[in-house]
Design an enzyme around this catalytic site. Structure first.
Site, PDB file in Angstrom:
ATOM      1  N   LYS A   1       2.468  -3.886   6.575  1.00 22.97           N
ATOM      2  CA  LYS A   1       2.819  -3.841   5.144  1.00 22.97           C
ATOM      3  C   LYS A   1       4.321  -3.603   4.992  1.00 22.97           C
ATOM      4  O   LYS A   1       4.991  -4.260   4.192  1.00 22.97           O
ATOM      5  CB  LYS A   1       2.037  -2.732   4.426  1.00 22.97           C
TER       6      LYS A   1
ATOM      7  N   TYR B   1      -1.413  -1.228  10.983  1.00 27.72           N
ATOM      8  CA  TYR B   1      -1.745  -1.810   9.674  1.00 27.72           C
ATOM      9  C   TYR B   1      -0.619  -1.497   8.681  1.00 27.72           C
ATOM     10  O   TYR B   1      -0.086  -2.382   8.007  1.00 27.72           O
ATOM     11  CB  TYR B   1      -3.086  -1.245   9.169  1.00 27.72           C
TER      12      TYR B   1
ATOM     13  N   SER C   1       0.840  -1.206   0.000  1.00 24.19           N
ATOM     14  CA  SER C   1       0.000   0.000   0.000  1.00 24.19           C
ATOM     15  C   SER C   1       0.867   1.245   0.000  1.00 24.19           C
ATOM     16  O   SER C   1       1.974   1.256   0.557  1.00 24.19           O
ATOM     17  CB  SER C   1      -0.860  -0.021   1.265  1.00 24.19           C
TER      18      SER C   1
HETATM   19  C1  UD1 Z   1      -6.793   4.680   3.886  1.00 25.93           C
HETATM   20  C2  UD1 Z   1      -5.729   4.302   4.855  1.00 25.93           C
HETATM   21  C3  UD1 Z   1      -4.601   3.651   4.118  1.00 25.93           C
HETATM   22  C4  UD1 Z   1      -5.122   2.426   3.388  1.00 25.93           C
HETATM   23  C5  UD1 Z   1      -6.262   2.811   2.478  1.00 25.93           C
HETATM   24  C6  UD1 Z   1      -6.907   1.568   1.939  1.00 25.93           C
HETATM   25  C7  UD1 Z   1      -5.982   5.950   6.662  1.00 25.93           C
HETATM   26  C8  UD1 Z   1      -5.364   7.091   7.394  1.00 25.93           C
HETATM   27  N1  UD1 Z   1      -5.319   5.476   5.616  1.00 25.93           N
HETATM   28  O1  UD1 Z   1      -6.250   5.609   2.960  1.00 25.93           O
HETATM   29  O2  UD1 Z   1      -3.596   3.274   5.010  1.00 25.93           O
HETATM   30  O3  UD1 Z   1      -4.102   1.828   2.654  1.00 25.93           O
HETATM   31  O4  UD1 Z   1      -7.258   3.536   3.199  1.00 25.93           O
HETATM   32  O5  UD1 Z   1      -7.868   1.876   0.995  1.00 25.93           O
HETATM   33  O6  UD1 Z   1      -7.052   5.496   6.998  1.00 25.93           O
HETATM   34  N2  UD1 Z   1     -12.384  11.139   3.836  1.00 25.93           N
HETATM   35  C9  UD1 Z   1     -13.407  11.991   4.203  1.00 25.93           C
HETATM   36  N3  UD1 Z   1     -14.512  11.448   4.770  1.00 25.93           N
HETATM   37  C10 UD1 Z   1     -14.678  10.104   4.995  1.00 25.93           C
HETATM   38  C11 UD1 Z   1     -13.633   9.239   4.607  1.00 25.93           C
HETATM   39  C12 UD1 Z   1     -12.508   9.791   4.041  1.00 25.93           C
HETATM   40  O7  UD1 Z   1     -13.317  13.207   4.028  1.00 25.93           O
HETATM   41  O8  UD1 Z   1     -15.711   9.681   5.517  1.00 25.93           O
HETATM   42  C13 UD1 Z   1     -11.197  11.691   3.162  1.00 25.93           C
HETATM   43  C14 UD1 Z   1      -9.888  11.426   3.869  1.00 25.93           C
HETATM   44  O9  UD1 Z   1      -9.586  12.444   4.775  1.00 25.93           O
HETATM   45  C15 UD1 Z   1      -8.921  11.376   2.670  1.00 25.93           C
HETATM   46  C16 UD1 Z   1      -9.762  10.804   1.536  1.00 25.93           C
HETATM   47  O10 UD1 Z   1     -11.113  11.045   1.908  1.00 25.93           O
HETATM   48  O11 UD1 Z   1      -8.508  12.670   2.327  1.00 25.93           O
HETATM   49  C17 UD1 Z   1      -9.571   9.316   1.298  1.00 25.93           C
HETATM   50  O12 UD1 Z   1      -9.758   8.620   2.521  1.00 25.93           O
HETATM   51  P1  UD1 Z   1      -9.811   7.019   2.596  1.00 25.93           P
HETATM   52  O13 UD1 Z   1     -10.749   6.503   1.561  1.00 25.93           O
HETATM   53  O14 UD1 Z   1     -10.073   6.638   4.020  1.00 25.93           O
HETATM   54  O15 UD1 Z   1      -8.360   6.577   2.140  1.00 25.93           O
HETATM   55  P2  UD1 Z   1      -6.910   6.991   2.734  1.00 25.93           P
HETATM   56  O16 UD1 Z   1      -7.024   7.708   4.009  1.00 25.93           O
HETATM   57  O17 UD1 Z   1      -6.165   7.664   1.638  1.00 25.93           O
END
Ligand code: UD1
Length: 337
Positions: free
Chosen positions: A152, A148, A124
């Protein structure tokens, strides 16, 4: 060529199974269904028109997994089996280390025992921690912020040691950026238990009325509109990346290969919400809330290495990703049952 896909009923594993079969590979799936549904196997059959052999086995169980190696003439392994929720890993670190490391160690031990020498490992972009700049190249410094992510990174390091000690053993590490989207049939997709942690399944559940609104985690990041930027990649593009990595392993002289799999483009949370609004053709309610602890502002890949060495290039755009995610949600309002 017969490929053992561990975690083959999961989100990325199931799409990769489709891509492998479409590209002429035989597939054997191993899954303990701890975070996936047995029904996925029937759906794989519908899509591929093939009966896919599946063993309900936990990869940490040496004796049971060994039976699979005895029964099947396996040529290569793609290892997906593992836990993947960041928040849960912070609460239950031992469970994450125990499961993710043991499942890898047991699988590799058996590969060495049965002289199965090609392994693709599902890593990842989380291993880049907070990158010093974007786009992210494979040789950037590695660091992690949660258990997690640490599993990795530890596994990448373990595999580097194993390949040093065994020159015949070949490994391709694939560092995924943010996989979203679903198979075009709507039969496979991301099917999280409970309230989703990741953005895309959260968005589709708001669109279908299961959740009231999206919480946007912060709008004061140093990005185009203040919301977090990620490199979203269609899961079918990602799946095909595994086919290319397997092909590369068969011909490569190097025995430890690392590739970013992304699109090379960043998309903000608000841009993703807007793209989905066009697909569902109605406004999607959202609210700006506090930043989520541990989040970074911006994360996207440089994909030149995967392009130059594997011929990998993502072909689906954000609209396709939203459309297929939505199609899956509509066809499976209660998930895969
Ligand atoms: C997350 C994990 C990462 C993992 C990946 C798997 C964290 C900090 N990181 O990545 O280690 O490999 O998922 O798919 O959890 N967001 C919102 N609202 C929400 C959910 C997310 O605003 O309800 C935003 C987050 O702040 C981010 C973006 O959407 O900017 C993507 O978030 P997410 O889908 O959770 O992925 P990652 O955080 O990039």
């Amino acid at each position: 060529m017969k490929v053992l896909v561990t975690g083959g009923a999961g989100y990325i594993g199931s799409h990769t199974t489709v891509s492998l079969i479409e590209n002429g590979f035989d597939v054997v799936v191993v899954d303990n269904f701890s975070n996936s549904k047995e029904k996925v196997l029937e759906r794989l059959k519908t899509i591929t028109n093939k009966e896919i052999k599946c063993y309900k086995v936990d990869c940490c169980d040496y004796e049971e997994l060994r039976k699979v190696f005895v029964n099947e003439q396996i040529d290569a392994v793609i290892h997906f089996a593992g836990y993947k929720a960041v928040g849960e890993s912070v609460r239950l670190p031992l469970m994450y280390y125990q499961n993710n490391l043991d499942s890898l160690l047991t699988t590799v031990k058996l590969m060495l025992e049965f002289k199965v020498n090609n392994l693709v490992f599902s890593s990842s972009a989380t291993v880049y921690g907070k990158p010093k700049s974007v786009p992210i190249y494979e040789d950037f410094p590695l660091s992690v912020t949660n258990p997690y992510g640490r599993t990795k990174l530890m596994i990448e390091e373990i595999l580097a040691d194993v390949t040093k000690a065994n020159s015949f053993f070949k490994v391709a590490i694939l560092r995924y950026f943010n996989p979203i989207g679903a198979h075009e049939s709507g039969l496979l997709g991301e099917d999280p238990e409970g309230i989703p942690n990741n953005l895309m399944p959260y968005i589709t559940q708001v669109c279908i009325g299961k959740l009231p609104k999206i919480n946007v985690f912060g709008n004061d990041y140093d990005t185009i509109d203040g919301t977090g930027v990620r490199d979203y990649i269609h899961v079918m593009d990602l799946a095909y990346g595994h086919v290319l990595a397997l092909n590369k392993l068969s011909s490569s002289k190097d025995n430890y290969l690392v590739y970013n799999l992304g699109t090379g483009k960043g998309t903000s949370v608000l841009e993703l919400i807007n793209a989905m609004q066009e697909v569902v053709n109605k406004p999607i309610p959202y609210e700006i809330v506090e930043r989520r602890p541990g989040d970074i502002d911006c994360c996207y890949a440089n994909c030149d290495k995967a392009f130059n060495e594997l011929g990998f290039k993502a072909k689906y755009n954000i609209h396709d990703m939203c459309e297929t995610s939505w199609n899956f949600q509509v066809k499976n309002p209660k998930g895969i049952l």
